[in-house]
Motif scaffolding. Structure first.
Motif, mmCIF file in Angstrom:
data_model
loop_
_atom_site.group_PDB
_atom_site.id
_atom_site.type_symbol
_atom_site.label_atom_id
_atom_site.label_comp_id
_atom_site.label_asym_id
_atom_site.label_seq_id
_atom_site.Cartn_x
_atom_site.Cartn_y
_atom_site.Cartn_z
ATOM 1 N N PRO A 1 45.705 -71.223 60.402
ATOM 2 C CA PRO A 1 45.301 -69.816 60.501
ATOM 3 C C PRO A 1 44.204 -69.529 59.468
ATOM 4 O O PRO A 1 44.259 -70.058 58.363
ATOM 5 N N THR A 2 43.258 -68.716 59.809
ATOM 6 C CA THR A 2 42.070 -68.369 59.005
ATOM 7 C C THR A 2 41.179 -69.593 58.707
ATOM 8 O O THR A 2 40.322 -69.548 57.834
ATOM 9 N N GLY A 3 41.398 -70.680 59.429
ATOM 10 C CA GLY A 3 40.450 -71.791 59.394
ATOM 11 C C GLY A 3 40.384 -72.621 58.131
ATOM 12 O O GLY A 3 39.379 -73.286 57.891
ATOM 13 N N SER A 4 41.434 -72.603 57.323
ATOM 14 C CA SER A 4 41.416 -73.502 56.166
ATOM 15 C C SER A 4 42.832 -73.775 55.677
ATOM 16 O O SER A 4 43.773 -73.057 55.998
ATOM 17 N N PHE A 5 42.928 -74.811 54.848
ATOM 18 C CA PHE A 5 44.222 -75.199 54.258
ATOM 19 C C PHE A 5 44.770 -74.153 53.301
ATOM 20 O O PHE A 5 45.911 -74.229 52.881
ATOM 21 N N LYS A 6 43.959 -73.147 52.965
ATOM 22 C CA LYS A 6 44.437 -72.084 52.070
ATOM 23 C C LYS A 6 45.599 -71.337 52.695
ATOM 24 O O LYS A 6 46.402 -70.719 51.994
ATOM 25 N N ALA A 7 45.699 -71.392 54.032
ATOM 26 C CA ALA A 7 46.804 -70.720 54.719
ATOM 27 C C ALA A 7 48.153 -71.259 54.234
ATOM 28 O O ALA A 7 49.125 -70.507 54.122
ATOM 29 N N ARG A 8 48.212 -72.550 53.953
ATOM 30 C CA ARG A 8 49.485 -73.135 53.512
ATOM 31 C C ARG A 8 49.970 -72.483 52.219
ATOM 32 O O ARG A 8 51.111 -72.045 52.115
ATOM 33 N N GLY A 9 49.093 -72.468 51.227
ATOM 34 C CA GLY A 9 49.475 -71.931 49.928
ATOM 35 C C GLY A 9 49.788 -70.445 49.993
ATOM 36 O O GLY A 9 50.779 -69.976 49.431
ATOM 37 N N LEU A 10 48.953 -69.724 50.708
ATOM 38 C CA LEU A 10 49.151 -68.272 50.754
ATOM 39 C C LEU A 10 50.339 -67.882 51.633
ATOM 40 O O LEU A 10 50.989 -66.865 51.362
ATOM 41 N N GLU B 1 50.842 -68.365 40.010
ATOM 42 C CA GLU B 1 52.220 -68.082 40.427
ATOM 43 C C GLU B 1 52.724 -69.426 40.976
ATOM 44 O O GLU B 1 51.906 -70.282 41.326
ATOM 45 N N PRO B 2 54.039 -69.636 41.038
ATOM 46 C CA PRO B 2 54.563 -70.988 41.288
ATOM 47 C C PRO B 2 54.547 -71.467 42.732
ATOM 48 O O PRO B 2 54.858 -72.627 42.981
ATOM 49 N N TYR B 3 54.169 -70.607 43.700
ATOM 50 C CA TYR B 3 54.502 -70.946 45.084
ATOM 51 C C TYR B 3 53.357 -71.441 45.957
ATOM 52 O O TYR B 3 53.601 -72.071 46.981
ATOM 53 N N ARG B 4 52.087 -71.153 45.572
ATOM 54 C CA ARG B 4 50.985 -71.680 46.390
ATOM 55 C C ARG B 4 51.041 -73.202 46.439
ATOM 56 O O ARG B 4 50.829 -73.817 47.479
ATOM 57 N N ILE B 5 51.363 -73.796 45.327
ATOM 58 C CA ILE B 5 51.436 -75.263 45.278
ATOM 59 C C ILE B 5 52.518 -75.779 46.231
ATOM 60 O O ILE B 5 52.367 -76.847 46.843
ATOM 61 N N GLU B 6 53.591 -75.007 46.401
ATOM 62 C CA GLU B 6 54.664 -75.431 47.310
ATOM 63 C C GLU B 6 54.179 -75.445 48.762
ATOM 64 O O GLU B 6 54.604 -76.275 49.557
ATOM 65 N N GLY C 1 40.405 -75.713 42.306
ATOM 66 C CA GLY C 1 41.551 -75.478 41.414
ATOM 67 C C GLY C 1 42.516 -76.655 41.416
ATOM 68 O O GLY C 1 43.346 -76.792 40.518
ATOM 69 N N GLY C 2 42.454 -77.469 42.452
ATOM 70 C CA GLY C 2 43.264 -78.693 42.483
ATOM 71 C C GLY C 2 44.677 -78.545 43.023
ATOM 72 O O GLY C 2 45.465 -79.491 42.980
ATOM 73 N N THR C 3 44.989 -77.353 43.555
ATOM 74 C CA THR C 3 46.369 -77.092 43.992
ATOM 75 C C THR C 3 46.862 -78.109 45.026
ATOM 76 O O THR C 3 48.015 -78.522 44.988
ATOM 77 N N GLY C 4 46.004 -78.492 45.952
ATOM 78 C CA GLY C 4 46.425 -79.413 47.002
ATOM 79 C C GLY C 4 46.715 -80.795 46.451
ATOM 80 O O GLY C 4 47.693 -81.444 46.830
ATOM 81 N N LEU C 5 45.877 -81.241 45.540
ATOM 82 C CA LEU C 5 46.065 -82.572 44.954
ATOM 83 C C LEU C 5 47.345 -82.608 44.105
ATOM 84 O O LEU C 5 48.170 -83.514 44.239
ATOM 85 N N ILE C 6 47.516 -81.585 43.298
ATOM 86 C CA ILE C 6 48.725 -81.518 42.462
ATOM 87 C C ILE C 6 49.956 -81.399 43.355
ATOM 88 O O ILE C 6 50.987 -82.036 43.131
ATOM 89 N N GLY C 7 49.825 -80.602 44.405
ATOM 90 C CA GLY C 7 50.944 -80.386 45.324
ATOM 91 C C GLY C 7 51.334 -81.665 46.036
ATOM 92 O O GLY C 7 52.519 -81.994 46.136
ATOM 93 N N MET C 8 50.345 -82.406 46.535
ATOM 94 C CA MET C 8 50.669 -83.651 47.234
ATOM 95 C C MET C 8 51.319 -84.651 46.285
ATOM 96 O O MET C 8 52.261 -85.348 46.649
#
Ligand SMILES: Cc1ncc(COP(=O)(O)O)c(C=O)c1O
Ligand SMILES: [Zn+2]
Length: 391
Positions: free
Chosen positions: A109-118, A210-215, A242-249
């Motif tokens: 949704p909204t055309g990017s992986f940012k949908a996961r975090g948000l 906040e702790p949940y985008r990374i999740e 920001g690296g959230t995806g790399l840290i999350g994976m």
């Protein structure tokens, strides 16, 4: 109705202090670094089995045992996750690395992986009673936050650099957010959000603050393993802001190993940044633990125009622990390799996604990636929002 979440508490990624998870919270109150979510993984493993997953919904909520949302009615769903992992045979043959795969995040949704975090951040903020949400964003994250806030009816405040392409601004406005353009970069936008949070009580959903985008982002790691038959590639190339995806994976791989879903083998993680905004690459090369602010950040890849990252030490830790590396690519290479990827795969990538291909070609030339290795590129967004770049 409650979910199968096995969340137990929050733990600071830097100082290790622990906190209850049933409260709205931003950075660690002791050291101002990111908080990570912890689970009862032994319990999660009892129900989130490989077999059980086969009949779960084709979205990121299939991993609900290792996600933080507690109430079913707080799961905001717009179709996020379970994006295709595309075998890019023709592209691979052209660049001399036949086992090249692309995780195509542009279909979110909204055309990017940012949908996961948000999806996760907004769901949790809603569940915990936040009344208004605010975000500083280089572009894609703002659209995603606006969408999830709209889906659940929460007012949303967006702060973006004033030179962000019109598509990103228009998207947020149509989704009902209040958009403020800032004369500066994402860190300047972050300062405006902090002011508003203090003054009006907005909840700040900045990345890693906040702790949940990374999740939400970590589900890319779960999906990759599941889609590869519970194995992982030799190399993952990830466009890092920001690296959230790399840290999350990286977090997901540890969780999966503890749950007995994968073994101890890890991919070599590669951070790609733009030539004129590369704080993580510089810190990696200089063997620093933290990355200093990059002066004069400039790139066409809006998502990589992040001069300073609060989770810098977590990115650098993952790169080093994995035997990975960090590399820059010039903007011209992003434009060029977007065309190559487009023509050879049918995917119209964001410049950030094309940057991964440009990096792969460089690393093949250097011999750092061997031609027989399996490499996964993350196309983190759709090229459509950046079509002005090729016009
Ligand atoms: C398309 C795209 N790719 C990559 C990034 C960087 O992501 P991260 O903050 O997870 O490093 C962004 C961030 O805005 C983005 O929009
Ligand atoms: Zn701390």
């Amino acid at each position: 109705m409650t979910t199968k979440s096995t969340m137990t508490h929050l733990e600071c990624g830097k100082c290790g202090a622990t906190y209850a998870a049933n409260q709205l919270i931003n950075l660690c109150p002791v050291c101002s670094r990111p908080l990570l979510v912890r689970y009862d993984l032994a319990k999660a493993a009892q129900t989130m089995t490989k077999e059980a997953l086969k009949s779960r919904p084709a979205n990121l909520w299939r991993y609900e045992e290792v996600l933080p949302v507690q109430r079913r009615d707080a799961m905001i769903m717009l179709g996020e996750g379970w994006t295709p992992l595309i075998s890019a045979g023709r592209l691979g043959a052209e660049i001399g690395c036949p086992n090249t795969l692309i995780k195509d995040e542009s279909l979110n949704p909204t055309g990017s992986f940012k949908a996961r975090g948000l999806a996760l951040a907004v769901s949790r903020a809603y569940e915990l009673g936040a009344k208004e949400l605010a975000i500083p964003s280089a572009g894609n994250a703002a659209g995603a936050m606006s969408a999830y806030a709209a889906a659940v009816g929460l007012p949303a405040y967006v702060f973006m650099p004033k030179d962000v392409p019109a598509t990103f601004q228009v998207e947020c406005k149509v989704l009902g957010a209040q958009v403020t353009l800032v004369d500066g970069l994402i860190n300047d936008c972050g300062a405006r959000v902090r002011e508003g949070a203090a003054k009006y009580g907005w909840f700040d959903v900045s990345t890693l603050k906040e702790p949940y985008r990374i999740e939400g982002k970590k589900t890319m790691g779960y999906e990759l393993a599941e889609q590869m038959g519970w194995t992982l590639p030799d190399v993952i190339i990830y466009p890092t802001g920001g690296g959230t995806g790399l840290i999350g994976m990286w977090k997901a791989f540890d969780e999966m190993e503890q749950m007995g879903l994968i073994g101890s083998k890890r991919p070599r993680m590669v951070t790609v940044q733009a030539e004129n905004c590369a704080p993580i690459v510089r810190a990696f090369q200089q063997e620093e633990e933290h990355a200093e602010l990059w002066q004069g950040a400039k790139t066409i890849a809006d998502g990589l125009r992040v001069p300073v990252a609060v989770g810098d030490f977590l990115i650098l830790r993952a790169l080093r622990a994995s035997g990975g590396t960090a590399i820059t690519v010039p903007d011209a290479a992003m434009l060029h390799y977007a065309n190559v990827m487009g023509k050879q795969t049918g995917i119209f990538p964001a410049p950030e996604g094309a940057a991964c291909l440009a990096a792969q070609v460089q690393l093949l030339e250097q011999g750092w990636i061997k031609p027989d290795e399996t490499v996964v590129l993350f196309n983190t967004g759709s090229g459509l929002k950046y079509s002005h770049l090729w016009a």
